[in-house]
Scaffold this motif. Structure first.
Motif, mmCIF file in Angstrom:
data_model
loop_
_atom_site.group_PDB
_atom_site.id
_atom_site.type_symbol
_atom_site.label_atom_id
_atom_site.label_comp_id
_atom_site.label_asym_id
_atom_site.label_seq_id
_atom_site.Cartn_x
_atom_site.Cartn_y
_atom_site.Cartn_z
ATOM 1 N N UNK A 41 -28.068 40.836 -48.691
ATOM 2 C CA UNK A 41 -29.144 41.842 -48.742
ATOM 3 C C UNK A 41 -30.114 41.656 -47.574
ATOM 4 N N UNK A 42 -30.499 40.407 -47.365
ATOM 5 C CA UNK A 42 -31.449 40.109 -46.286
ATOM 6 C C UNK A 42 -30.844 40.474 -44.931
ATOM 7 N N UNK A 43 -29.582 40.142 -44.771
ATOM 8 C CA UNK A 43 -28.917 40.427 -43.497
ATOM 9 C C UNK A 43 -28.851 41.941 -43.251
ATOM 10 N N UNK A 44 -28.539 42.694 -44.304
ATOM 11 C CA UNK A 44 -28.449 44.152 -44.137
ATOM 12 C C UNK A 44 -29.804 44.772 -43.830
ATOM 13 N N UNK A 45 -30.825 44.275 -44.493
ATOM 14 C CA UNK A 45 -32.193 44.732 -44.189
ATOM 15 C C UNK A 45 -32.517 44.484 -42.719
ATOM 16 N N UNK A 46 -32.197 43.262 -42.292
ATOM 17 C CA UNK A 46 -32.512 42.867 -40.913
ATOM 18 C C UNK A 46 -31.735 43.717 -39.913
ATOM 19 N N UNK A 47 -30.477 43.963 -40.236
ATOM 20 C CA UNK A 47 -29.628 44.738 -39.328
ATOM 21 C C UNK A 47 -30.209 46.149 -39.141
ATOM 22 N N UNK A 48 -30.757 46.688 -40.212
ATOM 23 C CA UNK A 48 -31.363 48.020 -40.127
ATOM 24 C C UNK A 48 -32.654 47.977 -39.298
ATOM 25 N N UNK A 49 -33.420 46.913 -39.496
ATOM 26 C CA UNK A 49 -34.738 46.845 -38.837
ATOM 27 C C UNK A 49 -34.646 46.420 -37.368
ATOM 28 N N UNK A 50 -33.625 45.654 -37.023
ATOM 29 C CA UNK A 50 -33.613 44.971 -35.718
ATOM 30 C C UNK A 50 -33.602 45.923 -34.521
ATOM 31 N N UNK A 51 -34.527 45.699 -33.613
ATOM 32 C CA UNK A 51 -34.591 46.433 -32.347
ATOM 33 C C UNK A 51 -34.874 45.448 -31.212
ATOM 34 N N UNK A 52 -33.903 44.579 -30.900
ATOM 35 C CA UNK A 52 -34.147 43.647 -29.800
ATOM 36 C C UNK A 52 -34.356 44.404 -28.484
ATOM 37 N N UNK A 53 -35.166 43.827 -27.628
ATOM 38 C CA UNK A 53 -35.512 44.520 -26.384
ATOM 39 C C UNK A 53 -35.644 43.518 -25.233
ATOM 40 N N UNK A 54 -35.612 44.061 -24.034
ATOM 41 C CA UNK A 54 -35.836 43.210 -22.850
ATOM 42 C C UNK A 54 -36.437 44.047 -21.733
ATOM 43 N N UNK A 55 -37.095 43.373 -20.821
ATOM 44 C CA UNK A 55 -37.640 44.043 -19.635
ATOM 45 C C UNK A 55 -37.476 43.097 -18.460
ATOM 46 N N UNK A 56 -37.178 43.640 -17.303
ATOM 47 C CA UNK A 56 -37.129 42.769 -16.126
ATOM 48 C C UNK A 56 -37.636 43.519 -14.898
ATOM 49 N N UNK A 57 -38.007 42.732 -13.908
ATOM 50 C CA UNK A 57 -38.466 43.315 -12.649
ATOM 51 C C UNK A 57 -37.512 42.885 -11.547
ATOM 52 N N UNK A 58 -37.326 43.760 -10.586
ATOM 53 C CA UNK A 58 -36.577 43.393 -9.380
ATOM 54 C C UNK A 58 -37.638 43.022 -8.346
ATOM 55 N N UNK A 59 -37.772 41.727 -8.080
ATOM 56 C CA UNK A 59 -38.936 41.259 -7.329
ATOM 57 C C UNK A 59 -38.515 40.472 -6.092
ATOM 58 N N UNK A 60 -39.120 40.751 -4.957
ATOM 59 C CA UNK A 60 -38.763 40.007 -3.741
ATOM 60 C C UNK A 60 -39.291 38.574 -3.760
ATOM 61 N N UNK A 61 -38.450 37.653 -3.285
ATOM 62 C CA UNK A 61 -38.907 36.267 -3.092
ATOM 63 C C UNK A 61 -39.482 36.233 -1.683
ATOM 64 N N UNK A 62 -40.822 36.193 -1.570
ATOM 65 C CA UNK A 62 -41.384 36.447 -0.262
ATOM 66 C C UNK A 62 -41.926 35.224 0.469
ATOM 67 N N UNK A 63 -42.005 34.108 -0.188
ATOM 68 C CA UNK A 63 -42.472 32.916 0.544
ATOM 69 C C UNK A 63 -42.017 31.669 -0.210
ATOM 70 N N UNK A 64 -41.624 30.649 0.537
ATOM 71 C CA UNK A 64 -41.144 29.419 -0.116
ATOM 72 C C UNK A 64 -41.712 28.196 0.586
#
Lengths: 233, 213
Positions: A41-64
């Motif tokens: 029951x818990x797993x089914x509830x979770x499966x319905x609720x779950x909305x995993x997400x991610x965000x990323x940036x494409x960023x220049x490595x400009x100084x080292x």
């Protein structure tokens, strides 16, 4: 998926692809046992609720330098990050999360057992978000040589470096419902921040982490690696 | 050793939540005392699970389930015990330090300590040092377990140590730390008494303190 030009990518339609049988095995719940129906029951509830997400940036490595690296104009202090990015021109700062939806769902769980189950579900949802992001990046970059570093995973790159990281990816974090507290806690708790980068040599935090009891360990600890590869320690 | 006692150990080792009740009732039917069942069956079963966890054969899910198996057995045994016979090993205050809201690790430690006979006073997460020491004063608990997951929380450990000192209780309490950011070195730096990497370590440490109290 929506792209926010020029550099920010938000991944909101990430499927919760957790195998139910494997999940029961992971939690040591036998099919047909008294707890099996409860967990289903818990797993089914979770499966319905779950909305995993991610965000990323494409960023220049400009100084080292030897111990610092600047990405999209934001300076990070880490010898290991600087060495890992020595040949990189672009890095991919990211945030991944189990999502506020699961966090809210789990708030009504009480007792150690149910809380542990919910925590495991959120961790698996975070795993879905991270896996999806990695697969997306690998496909986009046409390279399988993707490595990751996370602030706070190693002493060399402390948790406080999440603040500059949010300077790059903060807008994306907000869009996927992740915030950073003053004491550097990511909310929802099952969220992770870091930087993806292309590395032919490959890198995982585990190889530099001495912690023995860790259910998430993916590779063995290599104490000599600090000196051999990073010239420190 | 009676077969039924070995069955209790085995039920805990194999995480047999559905079978433990029948097995414990069988032990009682055979005339074994609740105290003997706890001492020879449950405690030793938990020792086996703890050893397997330390050897990497068992994981957190196994520890949690073993705790649940014990939780299933205890009401049956307590019902047959004379009032006052169910002796607690002592009170332990558990808290996740101020600023930190991670609770699973602390809860697992609490479950293992409870299953092993300690009376756990769980103050929850994000707990100020003053509340911890006030609880120590009002309950008489002398064992304190602090959980901290992130390196940004380590100053909150020191706060608890300092607050106990200011309250004149530093030499009366034992402060044990655990959690992902903690180490033996940090324990010394913060002035705490002991560091436990796992819930099983925590149990061993609190058992040792109880033995020397």
């Amino acid at each position: 998926m929506t792209s926010n030009p020029p550099d920010l990518v938000i991944l909101e339609e990430i499927p919760f692809t957790v195998d139910e049988k494997g999940f029961f095995e992971l939690l040591k719940i036998r099919p047909g046992s008294r707890h099996a129906a409860e967990l289903a029951d818990i797993f089914n509830e979770a499966r319905t609720a779950a909305r995993p997400k991610a965000a990323f940036a494409v960023a220049p490595v400009d100084d080292k330098s030897d111990d610092t690296v600047s990405i999209a104009g934001v300076r990070f202090k880490s010898r290991i990050l600087a060495v890992n990015l020595k040949d990189a021109n672009v890095a991919y700062p990211f945030i991944a999360t189990c999502g506020q939806e699961l966090e809210k769902w789990s708030s009504h769980m009480s007792g150690t057992l149910h809380s542990f189950w919910a925590d495991t579900i959120k961790l698996l949802a975070l795993g879905c978000a991270m896996g999806h992001l990695e697969a997306y990046l690998k496909e986009r970059l046409g390279s399988a040589a993707l490595s990751t570093m996370n602030p706070g995973s190693l002493e060399d790159w402390p948790l406080t470096e999440q603040k500059p990281l949010f300077g790059i990816i903060g807008g994306g974090a907000e869009k996927i419902g992740v915030s950073l507290t003053e004491r550097m806690v990511l909310l929802p708790l099952k969220s992770v921040s870091g930087i993806h980068f292309i590395s032919e040599e490959g890198f995982t935090n585990c190889r530099l982490c001495p912690r023995q009891h860790c259910d998430l360990r993916r590779e063995a600890y290599e104490p000599a690696l600090y000196t051999v590869r990073y010239g420190c320690g | 050793m009676k077969e039924s006692i070995l069955a209790v150990r085995n039920a805990i080792d194999t995480l047999d939540l559905d079978g433990i009740g029948t097995i414990v009732n069988q032990c009682l039917k055979e005339g074994l005392s609740p105290e003997e069942i706890i001492r020879e069956g449950i405690s030793k079963g938990l020792n086996i699970v703890g050893r397997k966890f330390e050897e990497g054969e068992y994981f957190l899910a196994d520890l949690i389930m073993a705790g649940e198996v014990v939780r299933e057995a205890m009401p049956i045994l307590k019902e047959k015990m004379n009032p006052g016979d169910a002796k607690s090993k002592g009170k332990v205050i558990l808290a996740t330090v101020q600023g930190d809201i991670h609770e699973i690790g602390k809860n697992i430690v609490g479950m293992i300590l409870s299953a092993n006979g300690f009376e756990v006073i769980d103050l929850g997460v994000d707990v100020p040092a003053e509340k911890i020491m006030d609880t120590a004063k009002t309950t008489g608990a002398r064992l304190i377990g602090l959980s901290a997951l992130l390196t940004t929380m380590v100053t909150s450990i020191r706060d608890v140590v300092e607050t106990s000192r200011r309250a004149g209780m530093r030499d009366q309490v034992k402060i044990v730390i655990g959690g992902a950011c903690t180490t033996e070195t940090l324990c010394r730096e913060m002035g705490a008494d002991a560091y436990g990497e796992t819930a099983i370590d925590a149990l061993r440490i609190f058992n040792d303190y109880r033995a020397t109290a």
